[in-house]
Motif scaffolding. Structure first.
Motif, short mmCIF file in Angstrom:
data_model
loop_
_atom_site.label_atom_id
_atom_site.label_comp_id
_atom_site.label_asym_id
_atom_site.label_seq_id
_atom_site.Cartn_x
_atom_site.Cartn_y
_atom_site.Cartn_z
N ASN A 303 34.09 23.08 28.40
CA ASN A 303 33.96 24.15 27.22
C ASN A 303 32.92 25.01 28.12
OD1 ASN A 303 35.93 23.66 25.97
ND2 ASN A 303 35.30 22.53 24.98
N ASP A 304 31.54 24.14 28.70
CA ASP A 304 30.21 25.19 28.59
C ASP A 304 30.10 26.30 30.02
OD1 ASP A 304 30.56 23.06 29.62
OD2 ASP A 304 28.24 21.96 28.76
N VAL A 305 31.41 26.45 30.68
CA VAL A 305 30.80 27.01 31.99
C VAL A 305 31.01 28.65 31.70
CG1 VAL A 305 32.50 28.26 34.41
CG2 VAL A 305 32.65 25.79 33.00
N THR A 306 30.00 28.87 32.06
CA THR A 306 29.04 29.88 31.66
C THR A 306 29.58 31.52 32.43
OG1 THR A 306 27.30 29.54 32.77
CG2 THR A 306 27.04 29.31 30.32
N HIS A 307 29.63 30.80 33.39
CA HIS A 307 30.11 31.46 34.91
C HIS A 307 31.22 31.70 36.11
CE1 HIS A 307 26.07 33.08 33.88
NE2 HIS A 307 26.32 34.29 34.24
N VAL A 308 31.73 32.03 36.05
CA VAL A 308 32.86 31.68 37.36
C VAL A 308 32.56 32.92 37.99
CG1 VAL A 308 35.45 32.55 37.79
CG2 VAL A 308 34.71 31.80 35.84
N PHE A 309 32.38 32.76 39.54
CA PHE A 309 32.63 33.01 40.67
C PHE A 309 33.72 33.73 41.55
CE2 PHE A 309 28.31 32.69 40.01
CZ PHE A 309 27.55 33.15 39.38
N ASN A 310 33.86 34.61 42.02
CA ASN A 310 35.34 34.48 43.55
C ASN A 310 34.91 34.49 44.46
OD1 ASN A 310 37.69 34.62 41.47
ND2 ASN A 310 37.19 36.33 40.16
N TYR A 311 34.96 34.12 44.73
CA TYR A 311 33.72 34.36 46.29
C TYR A 311 34.51 35.38 47.17
CZ TYR A 311 31.99 33.48 50.87
OH TYR A 311 31.43 33.32 52.41
N HIS A 312 36.14 34.85 46.91
CA HIS A 312 36.82 36.34 47.23
C HIS A 312 38.15 36.56 46.65
CE1 HIS A 312 36.49 34.68 51.92
NE2 HIS A 312 36.53 35.43 51.98
N ILE A 313 38.34 37.89 46.28
CA ILE A 313 39.21 37.88 45.59
C ILE A 313 41.19 37.35 45.59
CG2 ILE A 313 40.49 39.81 46.60
CD1 ILE A 313 40.17 41.53 44.26
N PRO A 314 40.99 36.41 45.00
CA PRO A 314 42.66 36.03 44.48
C PRO A 314 42.83 36.83 45.08
CG PRO A 314 42.08 36.61 42.69
CD PRO A 314 41.06 37.20 42.76
N PHE A 315 44.53 36.04 45.18
CA PHE A 315 45.78 36.90 45.38
C PHE A 315 46.38 37.96 45.51
CE2 PHE A 315 45.16 32.91 49.10
CZ PHE A 315 44.59 34.28 50.16
N ASP A 316 46.45 37.90 43.73
CA ASP A 316 47.57 38.24 42.96
C ASP A 316 46.99 37.81 41.41
OD1 ASP A 316 48.38 35.58 41.65
OD2 ASP A 316 49.24 35.31 42.94
N SER A 317 46.79 39.33 40.61
CA SER A 317 46.59 39.60 39.08
C SER A 317 46.88 37.72 38.39
CB SER A 317 47.33 40.52 38.70
OG SER A 317 47.35 41.89 39.36
N GLU A 318 47.87 37.11 38.23
CA GLU A 318 48.13 35.95 38.04
C GLU A 318 46.85 35.21 37.67
OE1 GLU A 318 52.25 34.69 37.89
OE2 GLU A 318 53.10 36.19 37.24
N SER A 319 46.19 34.60 39.29
CA SER A 319 45.70 34.20 40.08
C SER A 319 44.05 34.30 38.95
CB SER A 319 45.32 33.47 41.15
OG SER A 319 46.90 33.10 41.42
N TYR A 320 43.95 35.33 39.08
CA TYR A 320 42.72 36.27 38.71
C TYR A 320 42.39 35.64 37.16
CZ TYR A 320 38.95 39.41 37.31
OH TYR A 320 37.67 39.83 36.57
N VAL A 321 43.38 36.14 36.03
CA VAL A 321 43.30 35.49 35.26
C VAL A 321 43.33 34.00 34.46
CG1 VAL A 321 45.33 35.77 32.90
CG2 VAL A 321 45.06 37.34 34.15
N HIS A 322 43.85 32.85 35.13
CA HIS A 322 43.53 31.46 35.67
C HIS A 322 42.66 31.35 35.68
CE1 HIS A 322 47.84 30.02 34.20
NE2 HIS A 322 48.72 30.81 34.78
N ARG A 323 41.87 32.28 36.82
CA ARG A 323 40.47 31.85 37.69
C ARG A 323 39.08 32.46 36.02
NH1 ARG A 323 38.97 33.24 43.08
NH2 ARG A 323 40.92 32.31 44.57
N ILE A 324 39.12 33.24 35.92
CA ILE A 324 38.56 33.61 35.22
C ILE A 324 38.67 33.08 33.23
CG2 ILE A 324 38.18 35.85 36.07
CD1 ILE A 324 38.93 37.56 33.54
N GLY A 325 39.64 32.78 33.42
CA GLY A 325 39.61 31.74 31.83
C GLY A 325 39.02 30.38 31.67
N ARG A 326 38.74 30.55 32.73
CA ARG A 326 37.18 28.33 33.28
C ARG A 326 36.27 29.24 31.99
NH1 ARG A 326 42.11 25.88 33.79
NH2 ARG A 326 43.21 26.71 35.22
N THR A 327 35.55 30.46 31.75
CA THR A 327 34.74 30.52 31.20
C THR A 327 34.91 30.95 29.80
OG1 THR A 327 32.26 31.21 31.66
CG2 THR A 327 34.09 32.80 32.27
N GLY A 328 33.76 31.59 29.32
CA GLY A 328 34.28 32.46 27.87
C GLY A 328 35.32 31.09 26.74
#
Length: 495
Positions: A303-328
């Motif tokens: 619950n207390d993840v303050t930042h997500v870093f994408n070292y490389h941009i994900p291959f697709d938009s759905e992966s982007y949504v899943h990744r950044i959903g780990r914060t906020g």
């Protein structure tokens, strides 16, 4: 709207109050009444939006607690199974509702014993199918939930899920939750749901509005330097760094460890016990930074993840949504930061369009900016520090040989070592360069991408560096404050 408006069972309502919940999240507000009315349901909701309570509270409120398995929750990963089971146990314990967690890699006997005592079973598809096919367990749940349905299909569990439903009663209430709604999910819903109601969020809401989304344009060879500089500048409480490949995870863990960070990796080659110990250390503060692949991070719920870093941009938009959903998560704010090379700018624009969001481009802070931030933080820390008796005695001892001004200068020099920042003065591209590259990428949409023609100059590097929307958060020091403890794991099965 308040949770009391749902008229849930008194013991469930008490558990909600003890958990400190007062107002339902949007998915809870829409889903709970439909579940209580007995409808099958398909809900689109991101991780961290309160899905577990959205299905758990109403089905537990309707359970009889007669000693049989009344609820079955199917999830993609062991980590998510443990997380969901813990949360359901917390809500249901006052009602006498026990949970059992079922996943591979552990002994069958213990799990079967717990299933016999449980009202709710939370299971991964592979182990659940094994138990049902072998006849080791039988169950007739009234309520069945598929959580993170899109991830289960992405992981190749479609056949297992279809097979599991052949062992379940026809008369049941089925609920499906998914962050995205590809055709494969809709087809599965048609097969296992009856006249379902839909809870859906609009495209513009598909990423959490409490997450600030930023991207920084760097040359390929600058990624490591840019990542370290941004971690130094942002000073995250807990962060997850996403990579595409396992070998990249291992290399980054080694690199960041050498820089003094408390960091650990998470990828598919790790033993389950090692994964559990590592995740628990991350949750409890023994580790500040997780470096992970997309697959390995599935089911990771902190619950207390303050930042997500994408070292490389994900291959697709759905992966982007899943990744950044780990914060906020849980109503808190978060930042999602993506590193992109000049020829990936078209991909950024495509993701913005697909997801219905807007990412802001910024410039990597200079070495001096980070150093100034650290100096400001150090001054604030010194001014708030209480004087101790041992410190007074130390100064008295030093005064035998040195005057008080020299002592102050020496002590300041000692602590100021913490503010020193390594690396190049400038990393990445300036805003003017990025704007030109975006313009070229959009003009060249039918051709070969954004290109690497930088026009000779480094934009607005000379003189003043244009800064828009800079988060001026003070950055602490790595030295001294980064301990490297590891916390042991423990099971999460209840009952």
């Amino acid at each position: 709207m308040k949770f009391t408006d749902f008229n849930l069972k008194e013991t469930i309502q008490t558990a909600i109050a003890e958990a400190g919940f007062t107002e339902p999240s949007p998915v809870q507000k829409d889903a709970i009444p439909l579940v209580l009315e007995g409808h099958d349901m398909i809900a689109q909701a991101q991780t961290g939006t309160g899905k577990t309570a959205a299905f758990g509270l109403p089905i537990m409120s309707m359970m009889k607690g007669d000693g049989s398995v009344e609820g079955l929750v199917i999830v993609p990963t062991r980590e998510l199974a443990m997380q969901v089971s813990d949360e359901l146990y917390r809500f249901g314990q006052m009602s006498g509702l026990k949970t059992a967690t079922v996943y591979g890699g552990t002994a069958y006997g213990k799990q079967i014993d717990r299933i016999k005592q449980a009202s709710i079973v939370v299971a991964t598809p592979g182990r659940l199918q094994d138990l049902l096919e072998s006849g080791k367990i039988k169950m007739n749940p009234q309520f069945v939930v598929l959580d993170e349905a899109d991830e289960m299909l992405d992981m190749g569990f479609l056949d297992e899920i279809k097979n599991i439903f052949t062992f379940l009663p026809q008369e049941r209430q089925t609920l499906m939750f998914s962050a995205t709604m590809p055709n494969s999910i809709r087809k599965l819903a048609e097969q296992i749901l009856k006249n379902p109601k839909t809870v859906s969020i609009t495209k513009s809401e598909s990423t959490n509005t409490s997450i600030t989304q930023l991207y920084y344009v760097v040359q390929e060879k600058e990624r490591d330097d840019a990542l370290v500089r941004l971690i130094d500048y942002k000073n995250p409480n807990k962060c997850i760094i996403f990579c595409r490949m396992k070998k990249e995870v291992d290399r980054l863990v080694a690199h960041l460890t050498a820089q003094g960070f408390k960091v650990s990796g998470l990828h598919g080659d790790m033993e389950q016990k090692q994964r559990e110990v590592t995740i628990r250390a991350f949750k409890q503060g023994g580790i500040d930074i997780f470096v992970a692949t997309d697959v390995a991070a599935r089911g990771l719920d902190v619950n207390d993840v303050t930042h997500v870093f994408n070292y490389h941009i994900p291959f697709d938009s759905e992966s982007y949504v899943h990744r950044i959903g780990r914060t906020g998560r849980g109503g808190k704010t978060g930042e999602a930061i993506t590193l992109v090379s000049p020829n990936e700018l078209r991909t950024i624009k495509r993701i913005e369009k697909d997801v219905g969001t807007k990412m802001t481009t910024q410039v990597i802070p200079t070495r001096m900016e980070v150093q100034n931030n650290r100096a400001d933080a150090l001054i604030a820390k010194i001014s708030e520090t209480k004087v101790t008796e041992s410190a007074i005695n130390l100064v008295k001892t030093l005064q035998h040989d040195l005057d008080i001004v020299t002592i102050a200068h020496l002590l300041a020099s000692l602590v100021q070592e913490e503010t020193f920042v390594k690396g190049k003065d400038h990393i990445g591209l300036g805003l003017e360069e990025v704007e030109l590259l975006i313009e070229k990428a959009l003009q060249n949409r039918g051709g070969g991408g954004g290109g690497r023609n930088r026009g000779g100059s480094r934009g607005n590097r000379s003189g003043g560096r244009s800064r828009h929307g800079r988060n001026g958060r003070s950055s602490g020091s790595r030295s001294g404050g980064r301990r490297d403890s590891r916390n042991g794991g423990q099971g999460s099965n209840r009952g």
